[in-house]
Design a protein around this motif. Sequence first.
Motif, mmCIF file in Angstrom:
data_model
loop_
_atom_site.group_PDB
_atom_site.id
_atom_site.type_symbol
_atom_site.label_atom_id
_atom_site.label_comp_id
_atom_site.label_asym_id
_atom_site.label_seq_id
_atom_site.Cartn_x
_atom_site.Cartn_y
_atom_site.Cartn_z
ATOM 1 N N PRO A 1 31.049 23.956 45.756
ATOM 2 C CA PRO A 1 30.985 25.140 44.889
ATOM 3 C C PRO A 1 32.361 25.769 44.744
ATOM 4 C CG PRO A 1 30.209 25.686 47.073
ATOM 5 C CD PRO A 1 30.505 24.212 47.084
ATOM 6 N N SER A 2 32.517 26.578 43.715
ATOM 7 C CA SER A 2 33.759 27.304 43.493
ATOM 8 C C SER A 2 33.619 28.723 44.008
ATOM 9 C CB SER A 2 34.084 27.337 41.998
ATOM 10 O OG SER A 2 34.212 26.035 41.480
ATOM 11 N N THR B 1 22.944 27.300 44.824
ATOM 12 C CA THR B 1 23.196 26.758 43.498
ATOM 13 C C THR B 1 24.291 27.554 42.805
ATOM 14 O OG1 THR B 1 21.508 28.139 42.434
ATOM 15 C CG2 THR B 1 20.801 25.992 43.280
ATOM 16 N N GLN B 2 24.943 26.870 41.880
ATOM 17 C CA GLN B 2 25.992 27.509 41.089
ATOM 18 C C GLN B 2 26.064 26.762 39.757
ATOM 19 O OE1 GLN B 2 30.285 27.176 42.213
ATOM 20 N NE2 GLN B 2 30.102 29.368 42.635
ATOM 21 N N GLY B 3 26.056 27.516 38.660
ATOM 22 C CA GLY B 3 26.073 26.877 37.354
ATOM 23 C C GLY B 3 24.863 26.020 37.096
ATOM 24 N N GLY B 4 23.731 26.367 37.724
ATOM 25 C CA GLY B 4 22.503 25.609 37.536
ATOM 26 C C GLY B 4 22.419 24.330 38.339
ATOM 27 N N ALA B 5 23.427 24.020 39.158
ATOM 28 C CA ALA B 5 23.451 22.785 39.949
ATOM 29 C C ALA B 5 23.368 23.099 41.435
ATOM 30 C CB ALA B 5 24.728 22.000 39.661
ATOM 31 N N VAL B 6 22.656 22.261 42.185
ATOM 32 C CA VAL B 6 22.575 22.411 43.637
ATOM 33 C C VAL B 6 23.914 22.009 44.244
ATOM 34 C CG1 VAL B 6 21.442 21.630 45.741
ATOM 35 C CG2 VAL B 6 20.105 21.939 43.652
ATOM 36 N N ARG B 7 24.462 22.876 45.089
ATOM 37 C CA ARG B 7 25.738 22.600 45.760
ATOM 38 C C ARG B 7 25.551 22.257 47.234
ATOM 39 N NH1 ARG B 7 28.969 21.789 41.371
ATOM 40 N NH2 ARG B 7 28.747 23.513 39.882
ATOM 41 N N VAL B 8 24.699 23.020 47.924
ATOM 42 C CA VAL B 8 24.423 22.789 49.344
ATOM 43 C C VAL B 8 22.931 23.022 49.581
ATOM 44 C CG1 VAL B 8 25.048 23.337 51.728
ATOM 45 C CG2 VAL B 8 26.704 23.744 49.892
ATOM 46 N N GLU B 9 22.326 22.170 50.377
ATOM 47 C CA GLU B 9 20.929 22.375 50.772
ATOM 48 C C GLU B 9 20.851 22.315 52.293
ATOM 49 O OE1 GLU B 9 16.473 20.646 49.857
ATOM 50 O OE2 GLU B 9 17.938 20.948 48.266
ATOM 51 N N ALA B 10 20.046 23.200 52.889
ATOM 52 C CA ALA B 10 20.005 23.282 54.356
ATOM 53 C C ALA B 10 18.593 23.546 54.842
ATOM 54 C CB ALA B 10 20.938 24.381 54.861
#
Length: 267
Positions: free
Chosen positions: A66-67, A92-101
């Motif tokens: 992510p940014s 999520t950021q920008g509609g996209a999954v970045r990290v899942e935990a």
Amino acid sequence: MGTFQKATAVVRRGDVHETDLDPQWSVAGKLHGGYLLAVMSRAACDGSAEDHPHPSAVSGSFVSAPSPGPAEIRVEPLRTGRSTAQVRARLTQGGAVRVEALITLERLEEAPSRWSGLEPVDLPAERECPRTPPEAPGGAFPVPLMEVIEQRLDPGRLGFLSGAPSRRGVIAGWQRLADGSDWDPLSLLVALDPVPSVNFDLDLPGRTPTIQLSAYIRRVPAPGPLRVRTHTADVTNGRMDETTYVWDGKDRLVAQATQLAAIRMPM
């Protein structure tokens, strides 16, 4: 310099937690993995019952970087029991999954161990260890994280700075939060994702983005600096494992983690 509390702040709006990812908690332009898990764990704790105020086990998969800036965290309860609760968190950021935990929550104490087979890492006095600067050796890339984390590494393990790495794959040192606040179960996640990675001690300088990290928070740490030791067991096909142990000022093991990271060598 911002505080850890502010950098990991979340605001709950309906079923979503909003956050503003802080660029200072980054390495070479990429947000620090332990910091991202700490933000997600704060969101998980925000919606938990009073009996489960702390993260005790966190397993994160880093899908894409992510940014800095606005992001959303969705927390899905999986089970709530008497002593523990399990949730799934997705950043999520920008509609996209970045990290899942997957995050386990419970109430941690400052209690001593009933048994421990692991001795704290032996380090020179904190004042005898040089502070890590906010840029990589030779100015290769910026490390703003070192402005908010006061890290002092064992000088006996810094041969890589002079072109003489030990090739043992071990780095150890002291850590404090630079804002002067005490470590807690959330901020321990930052200490468990060490910088620099042990690849520098193997004469493999380069970025090491985390692919997956599993952390266990054992107890609430005592006030004061942490002692942190990281080692690797194997490097294969551009992948490296790292195992990290963290002790508090009372010589108690407070956290441990294992991660799989990529090694991105400079061109």
